[in-house]
Write a protein that holds these residues in place. Structure first.
Motif, PDB file in Angstrom:
ATOM      1  N   ALA A  22      -2.473   1.876 -13.236  1.00  0.00           N
ATOM      2  CA  ALA A  22      -3.739   2.007 -12.493  1.00  0.00           C
ATOM      3  C   ALA A  22      -4.355   0.648 -12.173  1.00  0.00           C
ATOM      4  CB  ALA A  22      -4.726   2.859 -13.290  1.00  0.00           C
ATOM      5  N   ASP A  23      -4.255  -0.305 -13.093  1.00  0.00           N
ATOM      6  CA  ASP A  23      -4.823  -1.636 -12.836  1.00  0.00           C
ATOM      7  C   ASP A  23      -4.102  -2.318 -11.677  1.00  0.00           C
ATOM      8  OD1 ASP A  23      -6.713  -1.441 -14.878  1.00  0.00           O
ATOM      9  OD2 ASP A  23      -5.297  -2.199 -16.374  1.00  0.00           O
ATOM     10  N   LEU A  24      -2.784  -2.187 -11.652  1.00  0.00           N
ATOM     11  CA  LEU A  24      -2.012  -2.772 -10.556  1.00  0.00           C
ATOM     12  C   LEU A  24      -2.380  -2.114  -9.224  1.00  0.00           C
ATOM     13  CD1 LEU A  24       0.197  -4.697  -9.591  1.00  0.00           C
ATOM     14  CD2 LEU A  24       1.845  -2.915 -10.111  1.00  0.00           C
ATOM     15  N   LEU A  25      -2.502  -0.798  -9.208  1.00  0.00           N
ATOM     16  CA  LEU A  25      -2.886  -0.101  -7.981  1.00  0.00           C
ATOM     17  C   LEU A  25      -4.254  -0.557  -7.494  1.00  0.00           C
ATOM     18  CD1 LEU A  25      -1.734   3.587  -8.538  1.00  0.00           C
ATOM     19  CD2 LEU A  25      -0.795   1.902  -6.963  1.00  0.00           C
ATOM     20  N   ARG A  26      -5.172  -0.745  -8.406  1.00  0.00           N
ATOM     21  CA  ARG A  26      -6.531  -1.178  -8.051  1.00  0.00           C
ATOM     22  C   ARG A  26      -6.526  -2.565  -7.404  1.00  0.00           C
ATOM     23  NH1 ARG A  26      -8.560   1.140 -11.589  1.00  0.00           N
ATOM     24  NH2 ARG A  26      -8.212  -0.016 -13.461  1.00  0.00           N
ATOM     25  N   GLU A  27      -5.615  -3.417  -7.834  1.00  0.00           N
ATOM     26  CA  GLU A  27      -5.556  -4.795  -7.329  1.00  0.00           C
ATOM     27  C   GLU A  27      -4.652  -4.960  -6.103  1.00  0.00           C
ATOM     28  OE1 GLU A  27      -4.497  -7.329 -10.585  1.00  0.00           O
ATOM     29  OE2 GLU A  27      -6.093  -6.515 -11.857  1.00  0.00           O
ATOM     30  N   LEU A  28      -3.779  -4.006  -5.878  1.00  0.00           N
ATOM     31  CA  LEU A  28      -2.777  -4.140  -4.824  1.00  0.00           C
ATOM     32  C   LEU A  28      -3.377  -4.195  -3.422  1.00  0.00           C
ATOM     33  CD1 LEU A  28       0.209  -4.436  -4.459  1.00  0.00           C
ATOM     34  CD2 LEU A  28       0.411  -1.957  -4.452  1.00  0.00           C
ATOM     35  N   GLY A  29      -4.278  -3.289  -3.092  1.00  0.00           N
ATOM     36  CA  GLY A  29      -4.891  -3.282  -1.763  1.00  0.00           C
ATOM     37  C   GLY A  29      -5.603  -4.583  -1.440  1.00  0.00           C
ATOM     38  N   PRO A  30      -6.509  -5.051  -2.344  1.00  0.00           N
ATOM     39  CA  PRO A  30      -7.169  -6.332  -2.078  1.00  0.00           C
ATOM     40  C   PRO A  30      -6.187  -7.512  -1.985  1.00  0.00           C
ATOM     41  CG  PRO A  30      -8.399  -5.094  -3.715  1.00  0.00           C
ATOM     42  CD  PRO A  30      -7.111  -4.351  -3.476  1.00  0.00           C
ATOM     43  N   ALA A  31      -5.122  -7.481  -2.796  1.00  0.00           N
ATOM     44  CA  ALA A  31      -4.141  -8.576  -2.745  1.00  0.00           C
ATOM     45  C   ALA A  31      -3.432  -8.608  -1.396  1.00  0.00           C
ATOM     46  CB  ALA A  31      -3.137  -8.431  -3.881  1.00  0.00           C
ATOM     47  N   LEU A  32      -3.012  -7.461  -0.900  1.00  0.00           N
ATOM     48  CA  LEU A  32      -2.355  -7.402   0.409  1.00  0.00           C
ATOM     49  C   LEU A  32      -3.336  -7.748   1.527  1.00  0.00           C
ATOM     50  CD1 LEU A  32      -0.181  -4.242  -0.216  1.00  0.00           C
ATOM     51  CD2 LEU A  32       0.703  -6.527   0.357  1.00  0.00           C
ATOM     52  N   ALA A  33      -4.567  -7.283   1.402  1.00  0.00           N
ATOM     53  CA  ALA A  33      -5.598  -7.597   2.404  1.00  0.00           C
ATOM     54  C   ALA A  33      -5.864  -9.089   2.471  1.00  0.00           C
ATOM     55  CB  ALA A  33      -6.885  -6.840   2.076  1.00  0.00           C
ATOM     56  N   GLY A  34      -5.726  -9.778   1.361  1.00  0.00           N
ATOM     57  CA  GLY A  34      -6.001 -11.201   1.305  1.00  0.00           C
ATOM     58  C   GLY A  34      -4.910 -12.106   1.850  1.00  0.00           C
ATOM     59  N   LEU A  35      -3.794 -11.535   2.271  1.00  0.00           N
ATOM     60  CA  LEU A  35      -2.694 -12.357   2.795  1.00  0.00           C
ATOM     61  C   LEU A  35      -2.988 -12.932   4.179  1.00  0.00           C
ATOM     62  CD1 LEU A  35       0.395 -10.254   1.636  1.00  0.00           C
ATOM     63  CD2 LEU A  35      -0.396 -12.450   0.714  1.00  0.00           C
ATOM     64  N   TYR A  36      -3.920 -12.324   4.899  1.00  0.00           N
ATOM     65  CA  TYR A  36      -4.299 -12.793   6.237  1.00  0.00           C
ATOM     66  C   TYR A  36      -5.785 -13.070   6.264  1.00  0.00           C
ATOM     67  CZ  TYR A  36       0.244 -11.528   8.137  1.00  0.00           C
ATOM     68  OH  TYR A  36       1.582 -11.471   8.391  1.00  0.00           O
ATOM     69  N   SER A  37      -6.186 -14.157   6.913  1.00  0.00           N
ATOM     70  CA  SER A  37      -7.615 -14.457   7.021  1.00  0.00           C
ATOM     71  C   SER A  37      -8.281 -13.623   8.111  1.00  0.00           C
ATOM     72  CB  SER A  37      -7.838 -15.949   7.288  1.00  0.00           C
ATOM     73  OG  SER A  37      -7.189 -16.336   8.486  1.00  0.00           O
ATOM     74  N   GLU A  38      -7.524 -13.250   9.131  1.00  0.00           N
ATOM     75  CA  GLU A  38      -8.075 -12.414  10.198  1.00  0.00           C
ATOM     76  C   GLU A  38      -8.217 -10.976   9.707  1.00  0.00           C
ATOM     77  OE1 GLU A  38      -7.307 -11.131  14.824  1.00  0.00           O
ATOM     78  OE2 GLU A  38      -5.886 -12.463  13.841  1.00  0.00           O
ATOM     79  N   VAL A  39      -9.390 -10.415   9.902  1.00  0.00           N
ATOM     80  CA  VAL A  39      -9.637  -9.046   9.458  1.00  0.00           C
ATOM     81  C   VAL A  39      -9.217  -8.072  10.559  1.00  0.00           C
ATOM     82  CG1 VAL A  39     -11.378  -7.409   8.672  1.00  0.00           C
ATOM     83  CG2 VAL A  39     -11.538  -9.818   7.999  1.00  0.00           C
TER      84      VAL A  39
END
Length: 153
Positions: A8-25
């Motif tokens: 569950a901790d990994l799942l919670r962090e996965l979305g934000p980690a992938l979102a952070g790979l690009y600066s453009e939203v």
């Protein structure tokens, strides 16, 4: 490959980690079936944007549905897969980020980019958990950004 879904901790962090790979939203996240739908939805939630599932062998539910479809080049199993989605889900002016768990040949990402551009939207790139690209030039051309490189696994 899928044991990490139980954490569950990994799942919670996965979305934000992938979102952070690009600066453009992006305004929209696109995720190919099957695991791309899971990590794509987590990323969309982290970004506060919508999500579209890119389906395999997709067919319109009714005759009036307008779909866009692309057949990939050979994937990691040497298959050619037809991906698509309803045309009205990706709109002109959208900024689209594709998210998947693994990129190997780049065939899925190339098909996704073509679909996005056909809809008049702008392709940002592909974010993935593991980069196992067999053609390094695609890492820059698509572009692809990842959390892990297969050579470090």
């Amino acid at each position: 490959m899928t044991d990490w879904w139980r954490d569950a901790d990994l799942l919670r962090e996965l979305g934000p980690a992938l979102a952070g790979l690009y600066s453009e939203v992006p305004t929209l996240v696109l995720g190919p079936v099957s695991r791309g739908s899971l990590v794509g939805a987590l990323t969309a939630v982290a970004l506060g944007v919508g999500f579209v599932e890119m389906r395999k062998d997709a067919e319109p539910a009714v005759d009036s549905d307008r779909w866009v479809r692309r057949t990939t080049g050979p994937d990691y199993r040497d298959r050619h897969v037809v991906f698509g989605y309803r045309r009205d889900l990706v709109r002109a002016g959208d900024r689209v980020l594709m998210v998947d768990d693994w990129v190997d040949t780049g065939a899925t990402a190339l098909a996704a980019r073509s679909l996005v551009e056909e809809c008049g939207a702008r392709w940002i790139g592909a974010a993935c958990i593991v980069d196992a690209l067999t053609e390094p030039r695609l890492r820059h051309e698509l572009p692809v950004r990842s959390l892990l490189d297969v050579r470090r696994l």
